[in-house]
Design an enzyme around this catalytic site. Structure first.
Site, PDB file in Angstrom:
ATOM      1  N   ASP A  95      -6.405   8.107  -0.617  1.00 24.80           N
ATOM      2  CA  ASP A  95      -5.152   8.629  -1.156  1.00 24.80           C
ATOM      3  C   ASP A  95      -3.970   7.832  -0.603  1.00 24.80           C
ATOM      4  O   ASP A  95      -2.915   8.375  -0.304  1.00 24.80           O
ATOM      5  CB  ASP A  95      -4.997  10.119  -0.850  1.00 24.80           C
ATOM      6  CG  ASP A  95      -3.871  10.766  -1.649  1.00 24.80           C
ATOM      7  OD1 ASP A  95      -3.489  10.200  -2.690  1.00 24.80           O
ATOM      8  OD2 ASP A  95      -3.366  11.820  -1.229  1.00 24.80           O
ATOM      9  N   PHE A  96      -4.157   6.516  -0.473  1.00 23.70           N
ATOM     10  CA  PHE A  96      -3.105   5.618  -0.009  1.00 23.70           C
ATOM     11  C   PHE A  96      -2.247   5.150  -1.197  1.00 23.70           C
ATOM     12  O   PHE A  96      -2.064   3.952  -1.431  1.00 23.70           O
ATOM     13  CB  PHE A  96      -3.699   4.416   0.712  1.00 23.70           C
ATOM     14  CG  PHE A  96      -4.095   4.665   2.141  1.00 23.70           C
ATOM     15  CD1 PHE A  96      -3.665   5.787   2.823  1.00 23.70           C
ATOM     16  CD2 PHE A  96      -4.902   3.754   2.819  1.00 23.70           C
ATOM     17  CE1 PHE A  96      -4.030   6.016   4.148  1.00 23.70           C
ATOM     18  CE2 PHE A  96      -5.262   3.959   4.141  1.00 23.70           C
ATOM     19  CZ  PHE A  96      -4.832   5.094   4.804  1.00 23.70           C
TER      20      PHE A  96
END
Length: 815
Positions: free
Chosen positions: A480-481
């Site tokens: 979830d970068f």
């Protein structure tokens, strides 16, 4: 023996018994925990120290002087061990030595009683001398907690301020980041680092919209606009308010009162003035901006545009607050059109729309980790006057440039743009920070286009929506970068006096990228580093990941066991055990079916607040949060509800890692995910402080000028207990900064209730103002055209993880 002596003897015996019991308990904790740590391959110090403390406690209970000597020897060994492990670094040393130092002081004071109990002379004088030294050292350590300890101290010469050129003085704050390029900088110098201590509250306004936080993201994160003598704000439920810039008096208020189940917030607005000359791009080969006009005398010559959490694009008359009737349907455009199924809270808009010439460009936030089949991340451009769709960019089908055919939708579950965008008028290009495809930490269902566009910076032609380039920051993002922030424009020094129009942005992974605006090529070194896969079948792991090594890394570790921290040695030991019990392979530790640690986790690094840029010193300012996140993928049963069969995990963590911790079933995948922040038993991050910083980076040298902790534990503390102590440990930051030509950087966005100003040259805190509640808003500044005063404005609706909520807009001035 007299009764007095008997009484004193009983008191001494009871005191020694109590001291011995405490040391015995500490020794037992150290021994059991230390043995567990040793089995995991960790430090042997704790088990050895625990055994020594056990023996010391037993001997003191038995009133043997050797017990005190053994404790003293243990402390004497602890000091060089701590220095060997962490060096002369304040917070790690305090965690290792302060509790033992206080214990050693008590034991030194008890030593004469032990000698007396053994029939020897008490030797009070040497014991008191030792205790005094230990007490002074402990008191000095405690006092040091109230002093900021900068990770990088300023080592240069503070230069004089560059005066503001009257021809380039700030007139209006007319876009979310002040400029289309997200500078968050004002060319104003009425308020400077020399007089900021005289800054006082000029006016306060209450919006009446208090977002009650239930842990699912109801927060005020607004950065106001200022046009002439009017300040425009939006509230968490999308109410829009116009205020007098000098007094805070309400001019008009339009109540939208939008509601969703999560993520009630409005980060900003856009502004368009049809009376202003239309600027055409100057870069060769650029597509012209399409003219758009409003009939003379018609309403909505000047308009405010807002995205709502219920996925509406709204246009309001900037003079009256009334809906612009000719825009969409009575001032509204339905942004769910063409998406297919998009129930609350799967699709929302929380960031400001982007004005690009006469096109209003919007992305959309797609909920994380809910299910495979989700709304897509289509990006759309609308006519600023009519609300008509001009173009669409579908990351899953770039050939589709308008509305989908009847019965069809934009491609589902594609990467989305939830953060603010930037617009370069010279090239008529809009730059978009792109997130990841659903679901965020499981890449098996992703398409080739998902893999291409996910976690990237994307440049589109603002008139046509055609792609110019994209640059990817994470391959097959499993962390979830997302690229979380609006990119900021700079003139990048290219040597021999040349500069290149560039953009710079930070990521959740703690990386700072500098790209050529024309080509998307990195202007600083980016390496593809080798990383390890996890154990999820069919996952197309990328065995390399980008790392921006030509720029400073902000709070990325790597972590080691020695990085573990605690308010005491006891919670530090628990953090060490937790760390050694997880799989951690550095920045890109992929989630698997074991417990894996991501640091920084998906909450940051850097987040949506963006950077601020001082062009007079070629310096950028970045604030970050340093919170690890552990995750574990749990296989879900293939069938449900058979007698005796394991059931799927229930959702206890909200719809995203950002909105809650716990278990989250990922519908349509074989897995659920369990996740939580990497915290100690006291609710404190397990790695050593600071947990949030403000960093100044010289873009000429690409080196850190200074880095300082931001925020104290005054309004929070262990186990959620408010400490009330201004200990500047550096707290996670969430919100933006403001740089000024007065040599200042303003920031709120911490868990204590303050707006602060730092000397932009040195990083020294030079002013702070207590807020009624915390703030995640972006500070902004303007000079009133009527009074000539410079103001600094902040909205304060409550800090993250704080139950205290409010509805404040506060302006500060020198008088």
């Amino acid at each position: 023996m007299s009764g007095t002596n008997i009484h004193q003897g009983l008191l001494a015996k009871s005191w020694l018994w109590l001291v011995g019991i405490v040391i015995l308990a500490a020794g037992l904790f150290f021994t059991v925990g230390g043995a567990r740590l040793a089995v995991l391959g960790g430090s042997l110090y704790f088990v050895l120290a625990g055994l020594a403390l056990l023996a010391s406690g037993v001997l003191i209970i038995r009133r043997r002087p050797a017990g005190a000597l053994l404790f003293g020897a243990t402390f004497a060994v602890t000091v060089p061990w701590a220095l060997w492990e962490v060096g002369i670094t304040f917070w790690p040393l305090v965690s290792r030595l302060l509790a033992m130092g206080v214990g050693a002081t008590v034991v030194a004071l008890s030593y004469p009683l032990l000698r007396a109990a053994a029939g020897r002379s008490p030797a009070w004088r040497p014991a008191l001398a030792v205790a005094a030294v230990l007490a002074l050292a402990s008191a000095g350590s405690a006092a040091g907690m109230f002093v900021p300890h900068a990770p990088v101290s300023f080592a240069g010469v503070e230069r004089a301020l560059a005066p503001v050129d009257p021809a380039h003085e700030q007139k209006n704050w007319s876009a979310y980041g002040n400029t289309g390029g997200g500078s968050r900088f004002v060319a104003l110098d009425q308020i400077t680092r020399h007089n900021v201590d005289k800054l006082k509250v000029a006016w306060t306004y209450r919006t009446g919209d208090i977002a009650t936080s239930d842990g699912n993201g109801a927060e005020d994160q607004d950065t106001p606009l200022q046009i002439g003598d009017t300040v425009f704000i939006c509230t968490p439920h999308n109410n829009v308010i116009a205020l007098d810039a000098d007094t805070g008096r309400e001019k008009w208020k339009t109540v939208i009162n939008a509601h969703t189940s999560v993520w009630m917030r409005c980060r900003g607005l856009a502004y368009f003035d049809a009376r202003q000359p239309l600027l055409q791009p100057s870069a060769p080969g650029s597509t012209p901006v399409v003219p758009a006009a409003v009939a003379d005398g018609a309403p909505c010559q000047r308009r405010i545009l807002m995205n709502t959490i219920t996925a509406q694009l709204i246009a309001l008359d900037a003079d009256t607050g009334k809906f612009c009737a000719g825009f969409g349907t009575s001032g509204h455009v339905d942004l769910k059109a063409g998406l297919g199924s998009a129930p609350d809270p799967q699709y929302q808009l929380t960031s400001a729309p982007t004005l690009a010439g006469t096109t209003v460009i919007v992305g959309g936030r797609v909920a994380d980790n809910v299910q495979v089949d989700m709304p897509g991340g289509v990006i759309r451009g609308f006519d600023v006057i009519t609300g008509r769709l001009r173009w669409a960019f579908d990351p899953g089908n770039p050939a589709l440039t308008g509305m989908p055919p009847a019965g069809k939708t934009y491609t589902r579950s594609t990467p989305n743009v939830w953060a603010a965008m930037s617009y370069d008028a010279a090239s008529n290009t809009v730059f978009m920070p792109v997130g990841s495809a659903s679901v965020d930490i499981y890449g098996v269902p992703r398409t080739a286009l998902d893999h291409s566009f996910g976690a990237s910076m994307l440049a589109l032609d603002a008139t046509t929506g055609k792609e110019k380039w994209h640059f990817q920051t994470v391959h097959n993002d499993l962390w979830d970068f997302d690229v979380p922030m609006q990119p900021s424009f700079i003139d990048f020094p290219a040597g021999r006096g040349r500069t290149v129009p560039a953009l710079v942005f930070g990521t959740k992974a703690g990386q700072l990228y500098v790209l050529d605006r024309a080509t998307g090529k990195p202007l600083t070194r980016v390496d593809n580093v080798s990383v390890k896969p996890a154990n999820i079948p069919g996952e197309p792991y990328s065995l390399t990941q980008p790392k921006s090594v030509g720029m400073p890394q902000i709070g990325v570790g790597p972590l080691t066991e020695a990085s573990m921290w605690g308010a005491t040695p006891f919670d530090q030991l628990l953090c060490r055990i937790a760390f050694k019990g997880m799989r951690y392979e550095g920045l890109y530790t992929a989630p698997g079916t074991d417990k894996a640690l991501s640091f920084p986790g998906s909450l940051g690094g850097m987040n949506w607040g963006g950077l601020s840029v001082d062009p007079t010193t070629n310096t950028i300012f970045a604030n970050d949060m340093r919170l690890g996140l552990w995750e574990q993928m749990v296989p879900q049963p293939t069938t449900q509800n058979k007698p005796g069969e394991k059931q799927a995990l229930k959702n206890t963590g909200g719809e995203a890692p950002n909105t809650g911790m716990g278990s989250v079933p990922m519908k349509g995948t074989p897995y659920s995910v369990i996740k939580d922040r990497f915290l100690s038993a006291l609710g404190i991050p397990c790695q050593a402080p600071p947990f949030g910083t403000l960093t100044a980076i010289d873009m000429t040298t690409r080196q850190i000028k200074w880095q300082v902790p931001v925020g104290t534990v005054q309004d929070t503390g262990p186990l959620g207990i408010r400490m009330g102590l201004p200990i500047p440990i550096g707290m996670p930051t969430l919100g933006g900064t403001l740089a000024t030509q007065g040599g200042l950087v303003f920031i709120a966005g911490t868990q204590d209730f303050y707006l602060r100003a730092f000397n932009s040259a040195t990083g020294k805190e030079v002013w702070k103002a207590r807020l009624p509640v915390g703030s995640q808003g972006g500070p902004m500044s303007y000079k009133s055209p009527r009074s000539g005063k410079q103001y600094v404005v902040i909205t304060a609706g409550g800090a993250r993880q704080s139950p205290d909520r409010g509805d404040y807009v506060i302006a500060y001035s020198l008088s």
